[in-house]
Scaffold this motif. Sequence first.
Motif, PDB file in Angstrom:
ATOM      1  N   LEU A 257      12.407  55.593  51.112  1.00  0.00           N
ATOM      2  CA  LEU A 257      12.965  56.416  52.174  1.00  0.00           C
ATOM      3  C   LEU A 257      12.849  55.807  53.560  1.00  0.00           C
ATOM      4  O   LEU A 257      13.697  56.042  54.410  1.00  0.00           O
ATOM      5  CB  LEU A 257      12.301  57.802  52.178  1.00  0.00           C
ATOM      6  CG  LEU A 257      12.582  58.657  50.951  1.00  0.00           C
ATOM      7  CD1 LEU A 257      11.774  59.942  51.010  1.00  0.00           C
ATOM      8  CD2 LEU A 257      14.064  58.948  50.822  1.00  0.00           C
TER       9      LEU A 257
ATOM     10  N   CYS B 188      23.108  57.844  44.643  1.00  0.00           N
ATOM     11  CA  CYS B 188      22.522  57.587  45.959  1.00  0.00           C
ATOM     12  C   CYS B 188      22.761  56.152  46.376  1.00  0.00           C
ATOM     13  O   CYS B 188      22.850  55.262  45.554  1.00  0.00           O
ATOM     14  CB  CYS B 188      21.012  57.810  45.911  1.00  0.00           C
ATOM     15  SG  CYS B 188      20.561  59.463  45.393  1.00  0.00           S
TER      16      CYS B 188
ATOM     17  N   CYS C   4      17.425  57.062  48.732  1.00  0.00           N
ATOM     18  CA  CYS C   4      17.525  58.381  48.128  1.00  0.00           C
ATOM     19  C   CYS C   4      16.645  58.453  46.893  1.00  0.00           C
ATOM     20  O   CYS C   4      16.562  57.501  46.139  1.00  0.00           O
ATOM     21  CB  CYS C   4      18.972  58.656  47.748  1.00  0.00           C
ATOM     22  SG  CYS C   4      19.247  60.253  47.000  1.00  0.00           S
ATOM     23  N   ARG C   5      15.983  59.577  46.707  1.00  0.00           N
ATOM     24  CA  ARG C   5      15.146  59.770  45.536  1.00  0.00           C
ATOM     25  C   ARG C   5      15.217  61.213  45.072  1.00  0.00           C
ATOM     26  O   ARG C   5      15.232  62.140  45.881  1.00  0.00           O
ATOM     27  CB  ARG C   5      13.675  59.424  45.837  1.00  0.00           C
ATOM     28  CG  ARG C   5      13.452  57.936  46.004  1.00  0.00           C
ATOM     29  CD  ARG C   5      13.712  57.221  44.694  1.00  0.00           C
ATOM     30  NE  ARG C   5      13.534  55.809  44.797  1.00  0.00           N
ATOM     31  CZ  ARG C   5      14.513  54.917  44.774  1.00  0.00           C
ATOM     32  NH1 ARG C   5      15.754  55.304  44.723  1.00  0.00           N
ATOM     33  NH2 ARG C   5      14.250  53.637  44.813  1.00  0.00           N
TER      34      ARG C   5
ATOM     35  N   GLN D  97      17.053  66.357  45.684  1.00  0.00           N
ATOM     36  CA  GLN D  97      17.014  64.978  46.162  1.00  0.00           C
ATOM     37  C   GLN D  97      16.691  64.969  47.635  1.00  0.00           C
ATOM     38  O   GLN D  97      17.029  65.903  48.369  1.00  0.00           O
ATOM     39  CB  GLN D  97      18.369  64.285  45.974  1.00  0.00           C
ATOM     40  CG  GLN D  97      18.711  63.996  44.533  1.00  0.00           C
ATOM     41  CD  GLN D  97      20.057  63.318  44.409  1.00  0.00           C
ATOM     42  OE1 GLN D  97      21.051  63.797  44.940  1.00  0.00           O
ATOM     43  NE2 GLN D  97      20.075  62.210  43.704  1.00  0.00           N
TER      44      GLN D  97
ATOM     45  N   LYS E   7      17.278  62.370  50.856  1.00  0.00           N
ATOM     46  CA  LYS E   7      18.090  61.198  51.195  1.00  0.00           C
ATOM     47  C   LYS E   7      18.039  60.993  52.702  1.00  0.00           C
ATOM     48  O   LYS E   7      18.249  61.948  53.473  1.00  0.00           O
ATOM     49  CB  LYS E   7      19.527  61.463  50.730  1.00  0.00           C
ATOM     50  CG  LYS E   7      20.519  60.409  51.078  1.00  0.00           C
ATOM     51  CD  LYS E   7      21.866  60.825  50.503  1.00  0.00           C
ATOM     52  CE  LYS E   7      22.982  59.968  50.970  1.00  0.00           C
ATOM     53  NZ  LYS E   7      24.276  60.419  50.419  1.00  0.00           N
TER      54      LYS E   7
END
Length: 183
Positions: free
Chosen positions: A40, A67, A72-73, A177, A179
């Motif tokens: 991030l 993403c 992004c995770r 998510q 992001k």
Amino acid sequence: MVTRRLIVSMAAMALLGSVAASSVHAADDGLSESALREALLGTTSAPSAPTLRGIQAGGDDDDDGMCSAGICRDIKIEFANNKYTLSNKAKSNLDTLASVLKDAEGKGWKFEISGHTNATGPAAHNDWLSQKRADAVAAYLAQDKEIPKSMLEAVGFGSKEPLPGLDPKNGKNRRVQVKRVDG
């Protein structure tokens, strides 16, 4: 002789403990705080921390196709069916996310907190539910963890963005998510 047996016993216990710990770690699909920080914020300069259970890269693998690489995770935030209340486990995962986001304060960065559902139920309800879940995450981060509201944007996508390769009704599509959207 007793000392030698004691040492052998202690060594065996230590070995079993490390094997058990390895099994727990291997079963844990989460990222470490430093990996989340890298994803991030683009930095690993912060001190390392224990593994964060529940934050995983792009769902099941490192590239979920949804993403931009590296910013992004997915966050495995579990909600009861048809609910948007955060569990204690979810709050624990968000506590670690908050420590990463604190490092972004003052940099002008913004983070999108996006809620997703699977494709069971009416689309309008899924849109509403995903927004409420994203709002719950953003509110927890802002109110309980003092992340500036100006850094967070909660967006609900309903079931419109299922993970690639999964049936839209698959429960893995229920996700949140985070992001980085600028910076």
